[in-house]
Design an enzyme around this catalytic site. Structure first.
Site, PDB file in Angstrom:
ATOM      1  N   LYS A 115       0.861  -1.260  -0.131  1.00 14.65           N
ATOM      2  CA  LYS A 115      -0.005  -0.095  -0.100  1.00 14.65           C
ATOM      3  C   LYS A 115       0.942   1.222  -0.043  1.00 14.65           C
ATOM      4  O   LYS A 115       0.356   2.147  -0.513  1.00 14.65           O
ATOM      5  CB  LYS A 115      -0.977  -0.012   1.160  1.00 14.65           C
TER       6      LYS A 115
ATOM      7  N   ASP B 135     -10.173   2.891   1.641  1.00 20.37           N
ATOM      8  CA  ASP B 135     -10.209   2.380   3.005  1.00 20.37           C
ATOM      9  C   ASP B 135     -10.713   3.256   3.708  1.00 20.37           C
ATOM     10  O   ASP B 135     -11.516   3.383   4.615  1.00 20.37           O
ATOM     11  CB  ASP B 135      -8.842   1.823   3.558  1.00 20.37           C
TER      12      ASP B 135
ATOM     13  N   GLY C 155      -6.008   1.185  18.426  1.00 14.46           N
ATOM     14  CA  GLY C 155      -4.908   0.595  17.414  1.00 14.46           C
ATOM     15  C   GLY C 155      -4.146   1.622  16.672  1.00 14.46           C
ATOM     16  O   GLY C 155      -4.922   2.870  16.748  1.00 14.46           O
TER      17      GLY C 155
HETATM   18  P1  ATR Z   1      -3.159  -3.245  10.288  1.00 14.90           P
HETATM   19  O1  ATR Z   1      -2.438  -2.771   9.220  1.00 14.90           O
HETATM   20  O2  ATR Z   1      -4.279  -4.149  10.027  1.00 14.90           O
HETATM   21  O3  ATR Z   1      -3.904  -1.901  11.204  1.00 14.90           O
HETATM   22  P2  ATR Z   1      -1.011  -3.778  11.980  1.00 14.90           P
HETATM   23  O4  ATR Z   1      -0.226  -2.658  11.523  1.00 14.90           O
HETATM   24  O5  ATR Z   1      -0.559  -4.973  12.196  1.00 14.90           O
HETATM   25  O6  ATR Z   1      -2.265  -4.103  11.461  1.00 14.90           O
HETATM   26  O7  ATR Z   1      -1.784  -3.212  13.447  1.00 14.90           O
HETATM   27  C1  ATR Z   1      -2.599  -4.044  14.286  1.00 14.90           C
HETATM   28  C2  ATR Z   1      -2.832  -3.057  15.356  1.00 14.90           C
HETATM   29  O8  ATR Z   1      -3.672  -4.196  16.425  1.00 14.90           O
HETATM   30  C3  ATR Z   1      -1.929  -2.796  16.257  1.00 14.90           C
HETATM   31  O9  ATR Z   1      -2.360  -1.324  17.003  1.00 14.90           O
HETATM   32  C4  ATR Z   1      -1.515  -3.668  17.583  1.00 14.90           C
HETATM   33  O10 ATR Z   1      -1.123  -3.169  18.723  1.00 14.90           O
HETATM   34  P3  ATR Z   1       0.515  -2.815  18.595  1.00 14.90           P
HETATM   35  O11 ATR Z   1       0.926  -1.544  17.845  1.00 14.90           O
HETATM   36  O12 ATR Z   1       0.786  -2.640  20.239  1.00 14.90           O
HETATM   37  O13 ATR Z   1       1.323  -3.972  18.191  1.00 14.90           O
HETATM   38  C5  ATR Z   1      -3.063  -4.103  17.593  1.00 14.90           C
HETATM   39  N1  ATR Z   1      -3.084  -5.486  18.375  1.00 14.90           N
HETATM   40  C6  ATR Z   1      -2.694  -6.506  17.606  1.00 14.90           C
HETATM   41  N2  ATR Z   1      -3.029  -7.517  18.796  1.00 14.90           N
HETATM   42  C7  ATR Z   1      -3.438  -6.922  19.996  1.00 14.90           C
HETATM   43  C8  ATR Z   1      -3.589  -7.447  21.375  1.00 14.90           C
HETATM   44  N3  ATR Z   1      -3.518  -8.776  21.477  1.00 14.90           N
HETATM   45  N4  ATR Z   1      -3.978  -6.375  22.263  1.00 14.90           N
HETATM   46  C9  ATR Z   1      -4.142  -5.091  22.000  1.00 14.90           C
HETATM   47  N5  ATR Z   1      -3.854  -4.495  20.659  1.00 14.90           N
HETATM   48  C10 ATR Z   1      -3.390  -5.345  19.700  1.00 14.90           C
END
Ligand code: ATR
Length: 286
Positions: free
Chosen positions: A70, A106, A130
């Site tokens: 992206k 998106d 997130g």
């Molecule tokens: P995307 O591009 O789909 O947003 P990503 O960049 O991998 O995917 O981001 C995933 C998000 O989910 C992140 O904000 C992540 O938190 P971290 O930045 O702290 O890693 C969050 N996330 C994933 N698993 C989690 C969990 N078990 N608890 C809380 N936040 C979670």
């Protein structure tokens, strides 16, 4: 039937096998009676430039772009629209006689999903959970619209980084907090809209929710961008307390609809697209 006049659209990404986009777009083309097909292309990391050259050479009308391309795709396009530029990510390319323009549906699809429910986030307090790529698109479009955005993320550093970037590009102050019970309780106390842009609750972790159910209340709008399962634990619990719920399927369908409208120039058959995704997932919506 594919003929000599059939036009081509598709999606580039890696992995790509689980994408719902071909099902959704081919159903739309059939419904509209358009001589188009939509196919998935697995394009490994590092090969996006060749893929874009192929798009030009093969005169592909439109592409969606997903992980991991992206951001990487942007330097190879002729134009990038202002929203996509601010977000730093493109998910849709339109090929107008060799001139390639990138968009981010998106972001616009997320906003459209809210507006279609009669919810305009302008001036509203919105809590976004997130700080990944999905959150970046959502926070940017919300800040641009004039929402008061608070980002809560497990990694506070990442939340601060994203809040700083969005504040700078949209000229609208976005704040950042660590994702914990106390901060959630405080932030949700003042919020009108809650968006889950983390992967918490996504299949196979369907028993998880990013928010303690006791913090949910009637009047809150809860938008979970997770679409597998269609009804996450967060949405179920929000529905149980009388909050308004919007699922990730809405965002998926609206980002697709807005991409399709750019390629073919007619209104997308949103209900057909939605029904086809639900059927392909083999799940009822409730
Ligand atoms: P995307 O591009 O789909 O947003 P990503 O960049 O991998 O995917 O981001 C995933 C998000 O989910 C992140 O904000 C992540 O938190 P971290 O930045 O702290 O890693 C969050 N996330 C994933 N698993 C989690 C969990 N078990 N608890 C809380 N936040 C979670």
């Amino acid at each position: 039937m594919i003929s000599g006049a059939t036009r081509l659209c598709g999606i580039i990404g890696d992995p790509i096998e689980h994408t719902m986009s071909p099902v959704m777009h081919n159903a739309a083309f059939r419904k509209l009676g358009l001589d188009y097909v939509y196919v998935p292309f697995r394009v490994p990391k590092g090969e996006v430039e060749q893929a874009v050259r192929g798009m030009r050479a093969l005169n592909i009308r439109g592409l969606n772009v997903t992980i991991p391309h992206k951001t990487a795709v942007m330097p190879f396009l002729d134009e990038v629209d202002a929203t996509a530029e601010k977000i730093g990510a493109v998910n849709t390319i339109v090929n107008d006689d060799g001139v390639l323009t990138g968009y981010n549906t998106d972001a616009t699809g997320f906003l459209r999903a809210l507006l279609e429910r009669g919810i305009d986030p302008e001036w509203k307090s919105v809590v976004v959970l997130g700080a990944g790529g999905a959150s970046r698109a959502i926070c940017s479009v919300l800040a641009e619209r004039g929402s008061k955005v608070v980002i809560l993320n497990r990694s506070l550093e990442r939340a601060r980084g994203l809040a700083g970037e969005v504040s700078a590009s949209c000229g609208n102050e976005v704040s950042a907090l660590a994702l914990d019970g106390l901060n959630l309780a405080r932030a949700l106390g003042e919020a009108e809209v809650l968006v889950n842009a983390t992967s918490v609750g996504m299949s196979p972790g369907v028993d998880e929710s990013p928010v303690d159910a006791r913090l949910l209340r009637p009047g809150l709008v809860v938008f979970d961008i997770v679409y597998s399962p269609l009804r996450t634990r967060l949405l179920r619990e929000a529905g149980e307390v009388g909050a308004e719920t919007i699922g990730g399927l809405d965002m998926l369908v609206w980002q697709g609809a807005m991409a399709l409208e750019k390629w073919v120039g007619v209104e997308a058959p949103v209900e057909t697209m939605r029904a086809e995704v639900v059927r392909a997932m083999g799940e009822g919506e409730d």
